[in-house]
Scaffold this motif. Structure first.
Motif, PDB file in Angstrom:
ATOM      1  N   VAL A 131       0.840  -1.205   0.000  1.00 26.96           N
ATOM      2  CA  VAL A 131       0.000   0.000   0.000  1.00 26.96           C
ATOM      3  C   VAL A 131       0.875   1.255   0.000  1.00 26.96           C
ATOM      4  CG1 VAL A 131      -1.664   1.333   1.357  1.00 26.96           C
ATOM      5  CG2 VAL A 131      -1.981  -1.132   1.047  1.00 26.96           C
ATOM      6  N   LEU A 132       1.893   1.260   0.844  1.00 31.69           N
ATOM      7  CA  LEU A 132       2.794   2.421   0.879  1.00 31.69           C
ATOM      8  C   LEU A 132       3.528   2.588  -0.448  1.00 31.69           C
ATOM      9  CD1 LEU A 132       4.330   2.259   4.462  1.00 31.69           C
ATOM     10  CD2 LEU A 132       2.752   3.952   3.545  1.00 31.69           C
ATOM     11  N   GLY A 133       3.963   1.472  -1.046  1.00 32.83           N
ATOM     12  CA  GLY A 133       4.625   1.537  -2.342  1.00 32.83           C
ATOM     13  C   GLY A 133       3.707   2.084  -3.412  1.00 32.83           C
ATOM     14  N   PHE A 134       2.442   1.655  -3.396  1.00 32.77           N
ATOM     15  CA  PHE A 134       1.467   2.142  -4.358  1.00 32.77           C
ATOM     16  C   PHE A 134       1.273   3.646  -4.211  1.00 32.77           C
ATOM     17  CE2 PHE A 134      -2.856   3.338  -5.463  1.00 32.77           C
ATOM     18  CZ  PHE A 134      -2.946   2.870  -6.757  1.00 32.77           C
ATOM     19  N   VAL A 135       1.054   4.090  -2.968  1.00 35.53           N
ATOM     20  CA  VAL A 135       0.817   5.520  -2.723  1.00 35.53           C
ATOM     21  C   VAL A 135       2.053   6.343  -3.113  1.00 35.53           C
ATOM     22  CG1 VAL A 135       0.406   7.234  -0.919  1.00 35.53           C
ATOM     23  CG2 VAL A 135      -0.924   5.127  -0.962  1.00 35.53           C
ATOM     24  N   ALA A 136       3.228   5.861  -2.726  1.00 36.72           N
ATOM     25  CA  ALA A 136       4.457   6.600  -3.040  1.00 36.72           C
ATOM     26  C   ALA A 136       4.678   6.680  -4.549  1.00 36.72           C
ATOM     27  CB  ALA A 136       5.660   5.937  -2.362  1.00 36.72           C
ATOM     28  N   LEU A 137       4.501   5.563  -5.256  1.00 34.93           N
ATOM     29  CA  LEU A 137       4.675   5.585  -6.711  1.00 34.93           C
ATOM     30  C   LEU A 137       3.666   6.516  -7.369  1.00 34.93           C
ATOM     31  CD1 LEU A 137       5.442   1.920  -7.805  1.00 34.93           C
ATOM     32  CD2 LEU A 137       6.758   3.951  -8.337  1.00 34.93           C
ATOM     33  N   PHE A 138       2.426   6.482  -6.892  1.00 35.52           N
ATOM     34  CA  PHE A 138       1.405   7.344  -7.480  1.00 35.52           C
ATOM     35  C   PHE A 138       1.756   8.815  -7.273  1.00 35.52           C
ATOM     36  CE2 PHE A 138      -2.438   9.870  -7.378  1.00 35.52           C
ATOM     37  CZ  PHE A 138      -3.025   9.517  -8.578  1.00 35.52           C
ATOM     38  N   VAL A 139       2.096   9.179  -6.045  1.00 38.23           N
ATOM     39  CA  VAL A 139       2.382  10.589  -5.737  1.00 38.23           C
ATOM     40  C   VAL A 139       3.602  11.086  -6.509  1.00 38.23           C
ATOM     41  CG1 VAL A 139       3.137  12.147  -3.895  1.00 38.23           C
ATOM     42  CG2 VAL A 139       1.246  10.565  -3.497  1.00 38.23           C
ATOM     43  N   ILE A 140       4.664  10.298  -6.511  1.00 40.03           N
ATOM     44  CA  ILE A 140       5.888  10.711  -7.200  1.00 40.03           C
ATOM     45  C   ILE A 140       5.653  10.805  -8.709  1.00 40.03           C
ATOM     46  CG2 ILE A 140       8.234   9.992  -7.796  1.00 40.03           C
ATOM     47  CD1 ILE A 140       8.397   8.861  -4.909  1.00 40.03           C
ATOM     48  N   SER A 141       4.993   9.805  -9.272  1.00 39.92           N
ATOM     49  CA  SER A 141       4.754   9.798 -10.715  1.00 39.92           C
ATOM     50  C   SER A 141       3.830  10.938 -11.123  1.00 39.92           C
ATOM     51  CB  SER A 141       4.160   8.460 -11.131  1.00 39.92           C
ATOM     52  OG  SER A 141       3.841   8.473 -12.491  1.00 39.92           O
ATOM     53  N   PHE A 142       2.773  11.169 -10.352  1.00 32.44           N
ATOM     54  CA  PHE A 142       1.858  12.260 -10.684  1.00 32.44           C
ATOM     55  C   PHE A 142       2.584  13.601 -10.597  1.00 32.44           C
ATOM     56  CE2 PHE A 142      -1.166  15.574  -9.569  1.00 32.44           C
ATOM     57  CZ  PHE A 142      -2.092  15.439 -10.585  1.00 32.44           C
ATOM     58  N   SER A 143       3.377  13.785  -9.558  1.00 28.31           N
ATOM     59  CA  SER A 143       4.093  15.054  -9.377  1.00 28.31           C
ATOM     60  C   SER A 143       5.058  15.315 -10.525  1.00 28.31           C
ATOM     61  CB  SER A 143       4.857  15.053  -8.056  1.00 28.31           C
ATOM     62  OG  SER A 143       3.979  14.888  -6.978  1.00 28.31           O
ATOM     63  N   LEU A 144       5.835  14.294 -10.880  1.00 28.12           N
ATOM     64  CA  LEU A 144       6.793  14.475 -11.975  1.00 28.12           C
ATOM     65  C   LEU A 144       6.085  14.690 -13.309  1.00 28.12           C
ATOM     66  CD1 LEU A 144       9.563  11.896 -11.046  1.00 28.12           C
ATOM     67  CD2 LEU A 144       9.682  14.378 -10.912  1.00 28.12           C
ATOM     68  N   SER A 145       5.023  13.933 -13.559  1.00 31.40           N
ATOM     69  CA  SER A 145       4.268  14.115 -14.802  1.00 31.40           C
ATOM     70  C   SER A 145       3.666  15.508 -14.872  1.00 31.40           C
ATOM     71  CB  SER A 145       3.149  13.082 -14.910  1.00 31.40           C
ATOM     72  OG  SER A 145       3.660  11.798 -15.020  1.00 31.40           O
ATOM     73  N   TRP A 146       3.157  15.985 -13.749  1.00 33.74           N
ATOM     74  CA  TRP A 146       2.563  17.315 -13.719  1.00 33.74           C
ATOM     75  C   TRP A 146       3.618  18.379 -13.982  1.00 33.74           C
ATOM     76  CZ3 TRP A 146       3.042  21.530 -10.340  1.00 33.74           C
ATOM     77  CH2 TRP A 146       2.101  22.537 -10.547  1.00 33.74           C
ATOM     78  N   LEU A 147       4.756  18.283 -13.308  1.00 33.99           N
ATOM     79  CA  LEU A 147       5.814  19.282 -13.499  1.00 33.99           C
ATOM     80  C   LEU A 147       6.312  19.312 -14.938  1.00 33.99           C
ATOM     81  CD1 LEU A 147       7.908  18.807 -10.242  1.00 33.99           C
ATOM     82  CD2 LEU A 147       6.600  20.828 -10.914  1.00 33.99           C
ATOM     83  N   VAL A 148       6.631  18.146 -15.480  1.00 37.51           N
ATOM     84  CA  VAL A 148       7.171  18.077 -16.843  1.00 37.51           C
ATOM     85  C   VAL A 148       6.102  18.445 -17.866  1.00 37.51           C
ATOM     86  CG1 VAL A 148       8.121  16.509 -18.578  1.00 37.51           C
ATOM     87  CG2 VAL A 148       8.962  16.431 -16.234  1.00 37.51           C
ATOM     88  N   GLY A 149       4.887  17.937 -17.691  1.00 35.47           N
ATOM     89  CA  GLY A 149       3.808  18.210 -18.640  1.00 35.47           C
ATOM     90  C   GLY A 149       3.434  19.677 -18.690  1.00 35.47           C
ATOM     91  N   GLU A 150       3.361  20.313 -17.523  1.00 38.98           N
ATOM     92  CA  GLU A 150       3.014  21.731 -17.512  1.00 38.98           C
ATOM     93  C   GLU A 150       4.139  22.580 -18.104  1.00 38.98           C
ATOM     94  OE1 GLU A 150      -0.140  22.958 -16.686  1.00 38.98           O
ATOM     95  OE2 GLU A 150      -0.454  20.798 -16.822  1.00 38.98           O
ATOM     96  N   ALA A 151       5.378  22.189 -17.848  1.00 34.93           N
ATOM     97  CA  ALA A 151       6.504  22.914 -18.461  1.00 34.93           C
ATOM     98  C   ALA A 151       6.460  22.761 -19.980  1.00 34.93           C
ATOM     99  CB  ALA A 151       7.827  22.407 -17.904  1.00 34.93           C
ATOM    100  N   ASP A 152       6.162  21.563 -20.452  1.00 39.24           N
ATOM    101  CA  ASP A 152       6.043  21.344 -21.894  1.00 39.24           C
ATOM    102  C   ASP A 152       4.897  22.169 -22.480  1.00 39.24           C
ATOM    103  OD1 ASP A 152       8.157  19.600 -21.891  1.00 39.24           O
ATOM    104  OD2 ASP A 152       6.930  17.779 -22.011  1.00 39.24           O
ATOM    105  N   SER A 153       3.780  22.236 -21.768  1.00 38.05           N
ATOM    106  CA  SER A 153       2.636  23.016 -22.260  1.00 38.05           C
ATOM    107  C   SER A 153       2.993  24.486 -22.388  1.00 38.05           C
ATOM    108  CB  SER A 153       1.444  22.864 -21.311  1.00 38.05           C
ATOM    109  OG  SER A 153       0.987  21.543 -21.304  1.00 38.05           O
ATOM    110  N   ARG A 154       3.657  25.018 -21.374  1.00 41.37           N
ATOM    111  CA  ARG A 154       4.061  26.427 -21.440  1.00 41.37           C
ATOM    112  C   ARG A 154       5.052  26.661 -22.581  1.00 41.37           C
ATOM    113  NH1 ARG A 154       3.924  25.625 -15.960  1.00 41.37           N
ATOM    114  NH2 ARG A 154       6.179  25.366 -15.805  1.00 41.37           N
ATOM    115  N   ALA A 155       5.972  25.705 -22.785  1.00 39.81           N
ATOM    116  CA  ALA A 155       6.957  25.855 -23.860  1.00 39.81           C
ATOM    117  C   ALA A 155       6.276  25.853 -25.227  1.00 39.81           C
ATOM    118  CB  ALA A 155       7.999  24.739 -23.781  1.00 39.81           C
TER     119      ALA A 155
END
Length: 167
Positions: A131-155
């Motif tokens: 459960v902790l692994g699932f939550v950690a992977l979800f949070v980290i992956s969502f955060s990184l996808s959001w950061l990179v995706g939003e930077a790409d959108s602005r670019a």
């Protein structure tokens, strides 16, 4: 050089860089498989420098719209609806990654690895670790996808505005 030629040059540079990275990674894997240690400083340096080059090439030739895990191009606009659609895509991608991580962990646990979900010493054992692994992977992956995706959108939006200003 027009825009299409610049994009093609950028893609060629990125492909060449990927081939070089894979070659260096292959050297490191071969060295580890044969000697059980990695001492090839040149191959490690190539991998580290290639990360910086990749970033530089992306800045020079990039500005492609973000894509979902399935390859669907996401909208790049700044409206609330477009941002919500991107966030949904980031969440689905993060969910898929988290589920695959837990499935791989379950596979390792079933193959006899007692520490497949980490030896955190938590009550509940492997279930809590999963459960902790699932939550950690979800949070980290969502955060990184959001950061990179939003930077790409602005670019992409900046590049489109620059091209419209030239016309």
């Amino acid at each position: 050089m027009d825009e299409r030629q610049a994009i093609n040059a950028g893609k060629a540079a990125l492909i060449t860089l990927a081939v070089i990275c894979l070659g260096a990674l292959g050297v490191l894997v071969w060295e580890y498989a044969t000697t059980k240690e990695v001492t090839n400083t040149a191959a490690v340096a190539v991998l580290l420098v290639s990360g910086g080059l990749f970033w530089a090439f992306e800045r020079m030739f990039g500005a492609e719209a973000p894509r979902s895990l399935l390859g669907r191009e996401l909208p790049t606009g700044a409206t609330a609806a477009e941002r919500a659609e991107r966030r949904r895509a980031y969440a689905v991608d993060a969910l898929a990654l988290a589920i695959s991580g837990v499935v791989l962990g379950i596979g390792g646990f079933m193959l006899g690895d007692p520490d497949a979900f980490g030896s955190l010493g938590l009550p509940g054992g492997p279930v809590t670790g999963a459960v902790l692994g699932f939550v950690a992977l979800f949070v980290i992956s969502f955060s990184l996808s959001w950061l990179v995706g939003e930077a790409d959108s602005r670019a992409v939006e900046k590049r489109l505005a620059r091209l419209e200003a030239q016309v």
